[in-house]
Design a protein around this motif. Structure first.
Motif, mmCIF file in Angstrom:
data_model
loop_
_atom_site.group_PDB
_atom_site.id
_atom_site.type_symbol
_atom_site.label_atom_id
_atom_site.label_comp_id
_atom_site.label_asym_id
_atom_site.label_seq_id
_atom_site.Cartn_x
_atom_site.Cartn_y
_atom_site.Cartn_z
ATOM 1 N N SER A 140 -5.999 6.421 49.703
ATOM 2 C CA SER A 140 -5.904 7.879 49.542
ATOM 3 C C SER A 140 -6.218 8.205 48.090
ATOM 4 N N PRO A 141 -7.236 9.021 47.840
ATOM 5 C CA PRO A 141 -7.574 9.367 46.449
ATOM 6 C C PRO A 141 -6.395 10.058 45.768
ATOM 7 N N VAL A 142 -6.029 9.558 44.604
ATOM 8 C CA VAL A 142 -4.877 10.095 43.889
ATOM 9 C C VAL A 142 -5.139 10.008 42.404
ATOM 10 N N VAL A 143 -4.595 10.985 41.690
ATOM 11 C CA VAL A 143 -4.690 11.023 40.226
ATOM 12 C C VAL A 143 -3.278 11.002 39.675
ATOM 13 N N LEU A 144 -2.995 10.031 38.829
ATOM 14 C CA LEU A 144 -1.706 9.932 38.142
ATOM 15 C C LEU A 144 -1.847 10.553 36.769
ATOM 16 N N VAL A 145 -1.039 11.565 36.490
ATOM 17 C CA VAL A 145 -1.136 12.314 35.238
ATOM 18 C C VAL A 145 0.112 12.053 34.412
ATOM 19 N N ASP A 146 -0.083 11.574 33.181
ATOM 20 C CA ASP A 146 1.033 11.410 32.249
ATOM 21 C C ASP A 146 1.203 12.724 31.504
ATOM 22 N N ALA A 147 2.121 13.565 31.988
ATOM 23 C CA ALA A 147 2.350 14.877 31.384
ATOM 24 C C ALA A 147 3.468 14.859 30.365
ATOM 25 N N SER A 148 3.963 13.697 30.012
ATOM 26 C CA SER A 148 5.003 13.585 28.992
ATOM 27 C C SER A 148 4.323 13.385 27.647
ATOM 28 N N LEU A 149 4.057 14.481 26.963
ATOM 29 C CA LEU A 149 3.266 14.420 25.736
ATOM 30 C C LEU A 149 4.025 13.761 24.595
ATOM 31 N N GLN A 150 5.326 14.023 24.487
ATOM 32 C CA GLN A 150 6.080 13.496 23.356
ATOM 33 C C GLN A 150 6.474 12.034 23.537
ATOM 34 N N LYS A 151 6.521 11.568 24.771
ATOM 35 C CA LYS A 151 6.870 10.172 25.023
ATOM 36 C C LYS A 151 5.951 9.627 26.101
ATOM 37 N N ASP A 179 4.851 7.084 27.845
ATOM 38 C CA ASP A 179 5.034 5.673 28.207
ATOM 39 C C ASP A 179 3.917 5.173 29.111
ATOM 40 N N LEU A 180 3.530 5.967 30.110
ATOM 41 C CA LEU A 180 2.467 5.530 31.014
ATOM 42 C C LEU A 180 1.144 5.373 30.286
ATOM 43 N N THR A 181 0.887 6.223 29.308
ATOM 44 C CA THR A 181 -0.372 6.123 28.559
ATOM 45 C C THR A 181 -0.434 4.806 27.801
ATOM 46 N N ARG A 182 0.667 4.387 27.225
ATOM 47 C CA ARG A 182 0.673 3.135 26.469
ATOM 48 C C ARG A 182 0.410 1.937 27.385
ATOM 49 N N ARG A 183 0.749 2.078 28.658
ATOM 50 C CA ARG A 183 0.581 0.946 29.574
ATOM 51 C C ARG A 183 -0.751 0.988 30.330
ATOM 52 N N PHE A 184 -1.198 2.186 30.721
ATOM 53 C CA PHE A 184 -2.431 2.285 31.508
ATOM 54 C C PHE A 184 -3.674 2.508 30.652
ATOM 55 N N ALA A 185 -3.548 3.251 29.577
ATOM 56 C CA ALA A 185 -4.736 3.564 28.752
ATOM 57 C C ALA A 185 -4.347 3.575 27.287
ATOM 58 N N PRO A 186 -4.003 2.414 26.717
ATOM 59 C CA PRO A 186 -3.566 2.405 25.309
ATOM 60 C C PRO A 186 -4.694 2.698 24.321
ATOM 61 N N ASN A 187 -5.948 2.583 24.772
ATOM 62 C CA ASN A 187 -7.086 2.810 23.866
ATOM 63 C C ASN A 187 -7.877 4.047 24.237
ATOM 64 N N SER A 188 -7.255 4.995 24.873
ATOM 65 C CA SER A 188 -7.963 6.193 25.310
ATOM 66 C C SER A 188 -8.416 7.015 24.105
ATOM 67 N N GLU A 189 -9.613 7.612 24.253
ATOM 68 C CA GLU A 189 -10.184 8.399 23.170
ATOM 69 C C GLU A 189 -9.715 9.849 23.188
ATOM 70 N N THR A 190 -9.270 10.329 24.303
ATOM 71 C CA THR A 190 -8.782 11.703 24.421
ATOM 72 C C THR A 190 -7.628 11.700 25.420
ATOM 73 N N GLY A 191 -6.963 12.869 25.518
ATOM 74 C CA GLY A 191 -5.815 12.930 26.405
ATOM 75 C C GLY A 191 -5.552 14.345 26.894
ATOM 76 N N LEU A 192 -4.468 14.470 27.626
ATOM 77 C CA LEU A 192 -4.109 15.771 28.205
ATOM 78 C C LEU A 192 -3.811 16.801 27.130
ATOM 79 N N GLU A 193 -3.312 16.357 25.983
ATOM 80 C CA GLU A 193 -2.992 17.313 24.910
ATOM 81 C C GLU A 193 -4.250 18.040 24.441
#
Length: 577
Positions: A406-417, A419-433
């Motif tokens: 099932s197509p799904v998008v997981l969104v890390d909407a916790s901008l101040q903490k 945690d998911l970003t550090r584990r799934f995309a620690p080298n991301s060039e841009t983000g939700l902010e």
């Protein structure tokens, strides 16, 4: 518990069914037959079973120590029967003696004899005759705290030695010894008969039987003296009667002094001893079985009562039935603690046979499997405080959806903490902010492809701290959610309500919000305030997920271990848009 928060409304701002989520059960908690106060109490007793068992063991141990250390006491009993005698005047013939009728005692007269046996005069005679004032058994006890303080104060003052003070101290000690002696005596009537039982409780079996017999003999002596006085007041007083009465008095005195009941007859007494006190063969006190039984009953009753009182004032979340009854919100699932290993973002996939994985699959079924075919949904996952396992549940839920293609998008909407970003995309060039701060309404969410069916939106770019003034409720975010709601499902890991209002800002844009609570830790008033805050922002609260996270110390140790060997998610990203 009978706790109801005053701000919780029974009406939901989203009473109309959202497309695809008609199956969510928002029934009233009062309709749950298992939601009872007795059920909560039984659950509380089970939770506190170890402490209750220790309390019972402590009560049993205290009772056992008291029973073993207490001085044994013996009880001896003697029986006295009341027999009123016929009194004939001097010179009466045989015909008058045959026609005489013995007087009848009524209950009041029988009860009065009990008081005569217990009278100070009768007991004082026994006390003085046996010289019990020097017996250590009746000596005054050790002084209490106040007495010790008074004695210390008296020692600081100059000593005052006078014969008067010494005489008063000796008299007081004698009265205390007599009071201790009197307290050990019990006199009772056996049923409605004229038999009186005299009992005495002592520390030595021989002296106990002796003192009991002395008390009974003293009562017989008193009866003889009463009739002797009445005979002396008569107009005719025979010398033979004087001799007989003196013999009876002497025999009674000897019985009091020796504590041995002889076969001597007392015709001038209206009572006689029918059963002398024998030497006790076993101690009557302390009663070991009764003491231990009382300790167990007392420990059980007091322990359960204490648990009931504490449970009545406890506002901690304990069970799904409690949530339905108190808050009126459905508990979707209870997620147990991971038994083996550490909870990760892929535990549901790595341990498919675990209870954790089964609970997460049930949550997936409740939220997604029963929706309509033509609609996709966006679910926000939020908790009251950090550390309730919100991020791990969001990641595992998204992973299970992706595993079923099932197509799904997981969104890390916790901008101040993030945690998911550090584990799934620690080298991301841009983000939700950066996305929500952009002015373009046609911009797309910064997506990192994890698998063919799972995408991830990081919160912030690598090595960047989110702007605390960033606002989630922008037009760009609304358009993005609308766009993604069409082709695929969204799972948003929202920041804790205690730290940020982003969940309220974005909640009305979502299909619904799932509130995560820590079992045995989150308070009911915290959940109540969280539901009120979300509903005030027109967010639809789908239900509550009870999570059983690691204890705080274990969770801190797990974080240290994770930071020591931190690495990205086990599935590497394939593409970056």
């Amino acid at each position: 518990m009978n706790y109801t928060h005053p701000v919780i409304r029974t009406d939901d701002p989203h009473q109309d069914s959202l497309p695809g989520l008609e199956h969510i059960d928002m029934r009233d908690g009062q309709d749950d037959p298992g939601a009872t106060w007795i059920g909560d109490l039984i659950a509380a007793v089970r939770r506190q079973g170890l402490k209750l068992g220790l309390w019972l063991l402590a009560c049993f141990a205290i009772s056992l120590v008291y029973t073993l250390r207490a001085s044994p006491e013996y009880v001896a009993s003697a029986q006295v029967v009341l027999e009123p005698r016929v009194r004939l005047p001097a010179g009466s013939d045989a015909a008058a003696a045959a026609a005489a009728v013995a007087p009848i005692l009524d209950s009041a007269q029988a009860e009065s004899q009990l008081q005569i046996i217990r009278s100070v005069r009768n007991l004082r005679y026994v006390f003085d005759t046996l010289k019990l004032e020097t017996d250590p058994e009746f000596a005054p006890g050790e002084p209490g705290l106040i007495g010790r303080i008074a004695s210390i104060v008296n020692m600081l003052r100059p000593p005052l030695v006078s014969p008067l003070l010494q005489e008063q101290a000796a008299s007081q000690a004698r009265e205390i010894a007599f009071q201790n002696f009197s307290d050990r005596i019990q006199v009772r009537r056996l049923g409605q008969s004229y038999v009186i039982e005299v009992s005495y409780r002592g520390l030595k079996p021989d002296s106990t039987a002796r003192i009991t017999n002395s008390i009974a003999a003293a009562y017989i002596r008193d009866q003889v003296l009463v009739h002797a006085i009445s005979e002396q007041r008569g107009t005719e007083f025979l010398q033979g009667r004087i001799t007989l009465i003196q013999a009876e008095k002497k025999a009674a005195d000897e019985a009091v002094a020796s504590g041995i009941i002889t076969n001597f007859q007392f015709p001038d007494s209206d009572a006689r001893i029918v059963g002398e006190a024998l030497r006790p063969l076993a101690a009557a006190y302390p009663q070991t079985k009764l003491n231990l039984l009382f300790a167990i009953v007392f420990g059980l009753v007091s322990g359960v009562a204490f648990i009931a009182i504490m449970n009545n004032f406890d506002k901690t979340v304990r069970s799904p039935a409690q949530i339905r009854r108190v808050l009126g919100v459905d508990c979707l699932v209870v997620v147990p603690r991971v038994r083996f290993g550490r909870l990760s973002d892929t535990t549901a996939l790595d341990q498919p046979g675990s209870e954790f994985a089964q609970s997460m699959r049930l949550l997936r079924t409740v939220l997604f499997a029963a929706r309509a075919k033509t609609y996709q949904v966006a679910i926000g996952v939020v908790s009251c405080h950090e550390g309730d396992g919100c991020s791990a549940l969001s990641a595992n839920l998204a992973g299970l959806l992706a595993a079923s293609n099932s197509p799904v998008v997981l969104v890390d909407a916790s901008l101040q903490k993030p945690d998911l970003t550090r584990r799934f995309a620690p080298n991301s060039e841009t983000g939700l902010e950066q996305f929500i701060q952009s002015f373009s309404v046609e911009a797309k969410l910064p997506e990192v492809r994890i698998t063919e069916s799972l995408s991830f939106v990081p919160a912030v770019a690598a090595n960047r701290v989110a702007d605390p003034n960033a606002f989630m409720g922008t037009l760009a975010m609304r358009n993005a959610l609308t766009q993604y709601n069409s082709p695929r499902d969204l799972v948003l890991d929202l920041p804790a309500l205690a730290n940020s209002s982003d969940a309220q800002a974005i909640g009305s844009m979502l299909s619904g919000v799932v509130l995560v609570a820590a079992l045995h830790r989150t308070k009911l008033d915290q959940l109540s305030e969280a539901i009120r805050a979300l509903r005030s922002a027109n967010s639809r609260v789908l239900g509550i997920v009870l999570n059983d996270p690691l204890p705080r110390k274990s969770r801190h140790s797990a974080r240290i271990a994770a930071s020591a060997g931190s690495r990205p998610a086990t599935i590497a990203p394939e593409a970056h848009n």
